[in-house]
Design a protein around this motif. Structure first.
Motif, PDB file in Angstrom:
ATOM      1  N   SER A 136      50.760   2.388  97.705  1.00  0.00           N
ATOM      2  CA  SER A 136      49.596   1.534  97.955  1.00  0.00           C
ATOM      3  C   SER A 136      49.924   0.064  97.679  1.00  0.00           C
ATOM      4  CB  SER A 136      48.373   1.985  97.155  1.00  0.00           C
ATOM      5  OG  SER A 136      48.713   2.791  96.086  1.00  0.00           O
ATOM      6  N   PRO A 182      41.494   2.040  95.752  1.00  0.00           N
ATOM      7  CA  PRO A 182      42.491   2.030  96.829  1.00  0.00           C
ATOM      8  C   PRO A 182      43.769   1.279  96.467  1.00  0.00           C
ATOM      9  CG  PRO A 182      40.472   0.867  97.503  1.00  0.00           C
ATOM     10  CD  PRO A 182      40.205   1.455  96.163  1.00  0.00           C
ATOM     11  N   ALA A 210      51.953  -2.198 101.755  1.00  0.00           N
ATOM     12  CA  ALA A 210      52.057  -2.284 100.290  1.00  0.00           C
ATOM     13  C   ALA A 210      52.665  -3.606  99.820  1.00  0.00           C
ATOM     14  CB  ALA A 210      52.870  -1.101  99.764  1.00  0.00           C
ATOM     15  N   SER A 253      43.656   0.821 102.073  1.00  0.00           N
ATOM     16  CA  SER A 253      44.811   1.738 102.066  1.00  0.00           C
ATOM     17  C   SER A 253      45.699   1.522 103.280  1.00  0.00           C
ATOM     18  CB  SER A 253      44.358   3.196 102.043  1.00  0.00           C
ATOM     19  OG  SER A 253      43.203   3.326 101.299  1.00  0.00           O
TER      20      SER A 253
END
Ligand code: ATP
Ligand code: MG
Length: 450
Positions: free
Chosen positions: A342, A258, A227, A223
């Motif tokens: 994410s 995640p 991204a 996480s």
């Protein structure tokens, strides 16, 4: 098995002379060879490294050829007029041959001397340049790589293959082994956990017990990865032809959640078909890749997030009292908005994801000129393929999917006929979608799944 003590020591390199391995220069791209030769002639060490060597030893065609050298990026730049230096975290030279790019990296060294803070301007005295640019020897370079099977070097000076950290034996045994202490290496870069899954699925390797042991516990560290980087990694994960196997392995190690929290939650509820739907989409993608057909990340993302979108739509309708149309629009925004926190989805793909989703409703309208117009929609094909996939799990959609198949194949006269039939059929069953719509639909629709 290695003993504890051996694990701690950098393993001695193993050399396979040119007649002891199957790699021939014919299998290496002409451009990569040119770069290797020029570096070598100029007095530098030059090796093909990583995935290229690994894949050749496995008898596979490598995706690309990366080069490691003792020359610094500046020296490489001077040698090749067709080169440019890239990368902030680690400076690399790209040598450009039209559309083909050969990546040349200087041997990386250890950077214990560098202070470990994120201070990007950290600099030290010896052989060390800004940021992560610490140069070293081939041994140090090998130790900084992720898996032993990636620490393999093909030496252009004598055509031998040099393997570090037991890489050659591991490759032979089809074993994926992280170099160094797994927990430390995963904490250094959590992306290595998903790389493990990728190589295991793609190359048919078994992740060794010590390499897999910490994954489940450390999975949440993903996480923290930007991204945008994860977008690139997930493309390699799910769109490389082994998507289904990779997906199942990700789930097995707790690495799927995640990356795709909302999809994982919906699938984890187990009272719906969305897990099977995603597996179907991945199977379909893998088959297309095997047949050299085009695949788009948008289709896969549409499938990944379809469950969350449908469920949110229902909630907005029933709890928020919104029309189907408004609820659907809000659900799309919300689900995409959360996902990109994410794993990013660049706009050029997310707009196609929306098109595919919105086409699902439009494909139910078959009267009058609508179906003719819909055929002209730039994303019609993707929307239709998505409908076919949904119909595989939802018998209620079979007739609709078959109708569209027929409609596309029909000549103009038959198309008129088909469209009239659809209208008659819908009138008979009182399907509202055949009535002309003046305003966006205000009436809630029945809950539908997949
Ligand atoms: P692929 O066939 O997917 O290209 P690859 O092994 O070549 O596989 P790349 O992502 O192209 O993978 O990376 C090239 C090499 O760089 C790897 O073989 C590995 O040695 C090293 N490497 C890449 N990513 C990492 C990482 N996160 N940590 C350590 N080493 C890495
Ligand atoms: Mg590569």
């Amino acid at each position: 098995m290695l003993t504890r003590q051996q694990e701690a020591l950098p393993l001695q390199p193993v050399v396979l002379e040119r007649d002891q391995h199957g790699i021939s220069r014919r299998q290496i791209s002409e451009n990569a060879l040119k770069v290797l030769y020029r570096l070598n002639k100029s007095g530098f060490e030059a090796y093909l490294v990583g995935g290229g060597v690994r894949d050749l030893l496995l008898g596979r065609q490598p995706k690309d050829f990366d080069i490691a050298t003792s020359a610094t990026p500046e020296q490489v730049k001077q040698l090749f007029s067709n080169s440019r230096l890239v990368g902030r975290r680690f400076r690399l030279a790209h040598i450009l041959f039209g559309r083909d790019i050969i990546e040349v990296a200087t041997f990386r060294g250890h950077h214990h001397q560098v202070n470990n803070s994120k201070d990007m301007s950290s600099q030290s005295s010896q052989g060390m340049l800004l940021r992560d640019n610490v140069y070293g020897t081939i041994e140090e370079d090998a130790e900084r790589r992720d898996f032993s099977v990636n620490a393999l070097y093909y030496n252009i000076a004598d055509f031998s293959v040099v393997g570090f950290s037991n890489g050659l034996a591991d490759l032979e045994a089809r074993r994926l082994e992280l170099i160094g202490d797994p927990e430390t290496r995963y904490r250094e870069d959590p992306v290595r956990m998903i790389r493990a899954v990728r190589f295991a699925a793609k190359l048919g390797l078994t992740i060794s017990p010590r390499t897999e042991a910490p994954i489940r516990e450390l999975a949440p560290l993903l996480s923290d990865i930007p991204a945008a980087r994860l977008f690139e990694e997930t493309l390699k994960l799910l769109l490389a032809g082994y998507g289904l196997e990779t997906y199942r392995t990700l789930q097995h190690y707790g690495l799927f959640a995640p990356l795709f929290p909302e999809a994982a939650e919906v699938i984890g509820q187990g009272d719906n078909n969305y897990g099977r739907f995603l597996e179907l989409a991945l199977t379909n993608t893998d088959e297309r890749i095997a047949q050299d057909m085009r695949v788009t990340p948008a289709f896969l993302y549409a499938a990944l997030l379809w469950g969350p979108v449908e469920i949110r739509t229902q909630q907005f309708m029933h709890e928020g009292g919104l029309s189907y149309y408004d609820a659907f629009m809000m659900a799309m925004d919300e689900v995409l908005g959360r996902q990109v926190k994410s794993v990013a989805i660049p706009r050029r793909f997310s707009s196609v994801v929306r098109d595919i989703w919105m086409l699902q409703d439009r494909l139910t309208r078959r009267s009058g000129k609508r179906p003719h117009r819909l055929l002209e929609h730039p994303k019609f094909r993707a929307g239709y393929d998505f409908l076919l996939l949904r119909a595989e799990l939802n018998p209620q959609l079979k007739e609709l999917a078959e109708w569209w198949t027929e409609f596309q194949l029909a000549n103009p006269v038959d198309r008129q006929q088909l469209s009239r039939h659809a209208q008659a059929r819908h009138n008979q069953f009182g399907d509202e979608s055949s009535k002309p719509r003046k305003r966006p639909r205000r009436r809630p629709r029945k809950k539908k799944e997949v």
